[in-house]
Design an enzyme around this catalytic site. Sequence first.
Site, mmCIF file in Angstrom:
data_model
loop_
_atom_site.group_PDB
_atom_site.id
_atom_site.type_symbol
_atom_site.label_atom_id
_atom_site.label_comp_id
_atom_site.label_asym_id
_atom_site.label_seq_id
_atom_site.Cartn_x
_atom_site.Cartn_y
_atom_site.Cartn_z
ATOM 1 N N TRP A 1 0.839 -1.203 0.000
ATOM 2 C CA TRP A 1 0.000 0.000 0.000
ATOM 3 C C TRP A 1 0.874 1.254 0.000
ATOM 4 C CZ3 TRP A 1 -0.451 4.221 3.191
ATOM 5 C CH2 TRP A 1 -1.571 5.031 2.985
ATOM 6 N N HIS A 2 2.022 1.168 0.688
ATOM 7 C CA HIS A 2 2.849 2.364 0.819
ATOM 8 C C HIS A 2 3.547 2.762 -0.467
ATOM 9 C CE1 HIS A 2 2.186 1.959 5.102
ATOM 10 N NE2 HIS A 2 2.582 3.210 5.208
ATOM 11 N N GLY A 3 3.642 1.861 -1.392
ATOM 12 C CA GLY A 3 4.267 2.258 -2.639
ATOM 13 C C GLY A 3 4.515 1.077 -3.536
#
Lengths: 472, 518
Positions: A323-325
Amino acid sequence: MVFSDLFFLFCFIPSFILLYLAAALADRHFNGEPNRIKNLVIVFFSLIFYAWGEPTYVFLMIAAVLMNYVIGLWLSKSEGNARKAALGIGVALNIAIIGVFKYASFIAGSFSAIGIPMPDPKLALPIGISFYIFQSISYLVDVYRKESPAQRRFSDLLLYISMFPQLIAGPIVRYDTVAHSIKERTVTADDLSEGIFRFMIGLGKKVLLANQFSEIADQFLKTGADTLTTTGSWVGILAFALQIYYDFSGYSDMAIGIGRCLGFKFNENFNHPYCCDSITDFWRRWHMSLGSFFRDYVYIPMGGNRKHQPLNIMTVWFLTGLWHGASWNFVIWGLYFGIIVMLEKFTILKLKRKPAVLLHIYSLFLVLIGWGIFYFDDFSQMTSFFRTFFGGAELFSSFETGAALTGKFWLWIVAVLFCLPIRKWFESLTEKFKGGDALNTAVRIAASVAICILSIAMLVGATNNAFIYTRF
Amino acid sequence: MKKSSYIYTAVIATVFIECAIALTALPRSTESELEKRSLAKFPTLTADSLFNGSYTAAVSSWFSDTVPFRDEIMEQSMTLKNAMGIKSSLGKKSSGEGDQDIEYVEEDNVSFVATDNTIKMVDDDPDKILTPEEMMQDTTAHEDEVDAKVRFATSGIIITGQDSTTRAMSTFHGSAGSGATYVGVVNKYKEMLGSKVNVWCMPIPTAIEYYCPSSVASRNKSQRAMIETMMTTLSGAKGVNICDVMAAHKREDIYLRTDHHWAPLGGFYAAQAFAKAAGVPFRGLDAYEKKVVPGYVGSMFGYSKDINVKKNPETFVYYVPTGVSYTTTFVTYFIDEEMHVTGESKPFQGSFFKNYKGNNAYLNFMGTDCTLVKVQTSTHNGRRLLILKDSFGNTLPGYMFYSFEEVHVVDYRYFTKNILKYIDENGITDVLFANNTFAVCTSYTSRSYSRFLTKAGGYTPKPEEDKKENADSVDKAKAVADTSKVKAQEPAAPKEEKVPEPVKEEPAQPIEKPDTLA
């Protein structure tokens, strides 16, 4: 647009307030629904807010909301298998949107790397897509679970998804927490005063702390990477840890503050994460809205701790990382924490008497390593950083490290202090004696005015001011 | 509901409304005295700029760049940043304070490194071994400053000293071989001009060469190494190495403490060395009137954003020749915002030395860089000098009036004619390349000088020429960096040097409309 931008603070906000007040008058005058026109004003300004940074992707967001609106209505009209199918299709479509716009290049690149050529569509990442797609999913699931009825009015769903305080960097607001407030909400003087103060705290965190630490972190980890010494790597990653905390929690504070002023109560997103005494505890305090999203919408539906718990845990942490990247270092970062959380279940969480100091040091150390993984999306840089971090380089450089610590000595002190729940301590202290409320108010006023003026001074002519989490 | 909530809300609302009114309703700043540049302009709206987001981004940065009382607020902000530190006693070498925005690679160098694909710039030349003499030079250069407080400011600028010894300097990143392209162009000039014209090459070292404290010596490269390599690779053209001359006078004020330029006195010693090499007469400082401008704070304040630079102004001293009569003819170039020449004035006469006070004192030589200057002197020796220079070279011509019949001054950024034709038509006997070492390393400087050789006149827009030249190396980063070439040519040179009005009015200058436009 970002919150810590003079244009946002002194053009956008004042125009918004004026129109919102006018709308409030109009709502009262026309005696219809209490928030009809006010909500339209929020939507209008939210779209401008988003379009300011993404003048084309704003249409993608509107389209996504329209899609979720239609599926929400379909969900509300169907039962049984059709209902399940509607949810499945809705969630799949949302994941498809984020998959294309956030992960297509990553997937293509990963396949190409293992020898399966795949064209890279080279799409720019729409700001905040991770947040609004997750909120859309939250909406569909909440409607499916009948925790809230489907939104009948498109503009009100658009309001929920696009509301500018939380649009681009969270917190991830769950639909059932605000569904009611969209229709009916009241704002008291307490709400206003608390909302404004929260906003001011957030502004100070971002402009006065995070922006300064970003300079230090980049100085060591980015521009100075070639000549990094071991102490330098520690100073650099500590600075980054403080930067990302004050950056992200500052944004959440501002979002929660604006929401409060408008009558929305968003859930808290941070609870002094660096006071944690285990990694499990850290993740109960850090980006809480993401953690609870995955808990309620992935972990528990998968079976939680009732069946194949390790698989559930690793899935959640894989997704948290991803989700963070769209980059493998984030996946590793997520799995790294997943493994630690799992190990903790059998070790320190079972301890009866806990060596508090040791556990705090242990947790912060592992969190710092986590930030090292998080910072470097280039693996050769990451490995060279960790080699240095664990002593594989010149230990100490007399000049840079000393200069970074002494040159911003007071900044470090203030930043470390405010990682502690100082506000809670102070407020519980002032509740105990007569006149405590007056003292508390005086301190709040002084702090707010100081933050306002210092922030203006720091923001004039400033560049490089974007929030880290708008990238995710 | 608490009464205090009302009070808090009311107070903060009042403060906020006042700030909002102050920041939106008061007249906006248009220029920064502090940074010596024009501030951002309100963008023009086009469909393109609206949909790619650049319009809204430009509105935001326009708003934060042009807030009312910008410079005053910036100064407060710098004071604030300065106050975050503590006075340290961590030891002589490591004490640091103030703004710690360390960038090891200076912004300017990044751009000139990136624009250059022909020569090695970034790395140390691994083959280079310091001679004992060079090592000696290094230690002597550092000994004075060992005890000084040292700190990094923005853009790779080092601040040393305190109070009246505060000095801001850009670190140098060229290697011994970084002057190769430049020397190549100088040799080309010599080759094309033949034996009738002397071609001289006098690279000008910057302050960091002489005042770099040993604690940060690893962040700075030797300019001497580069200059010495250049001297040995000149063919036909003659070198004037002023490293020793400057070193001998380093205890005098030969470099400005608060500006990226040298001081006029430094220019004097360099001119003396050149005159000796060229075999022309030269007069000592007794043949000059000493002019003093107190309270000078140069460009390094705006660049370092270090308040200590501003708080410790210096005295700007320059020298006007008195024993020689001369007339100065100017052709002023009109340039657009990207510093492309768009036209030029008719020749007009004016005075070589201007009368700027305060922070603009360095403009006292000819007033601006974007001009072509011809000085006819009362000296008669058959020698005529053309100086090809950046702003460092501006101090030189004033010392040459006793030495040459005519002194012509051409800035490497602004010249519209063919240089060979110009040299021929004006009977030039000596061509002096006088650029600072940062400009020497910048490929744009060399490219510009070689363009002078083939120019046909007129004002060919620069970007197109550059694009053609860069077409081979289609590297986006390079193309982007190329746009910052104007900034790259001098150590931390202001983006756009403002030319304010002189304090004392010059005789009216007949600046006419451009009569020839391409």
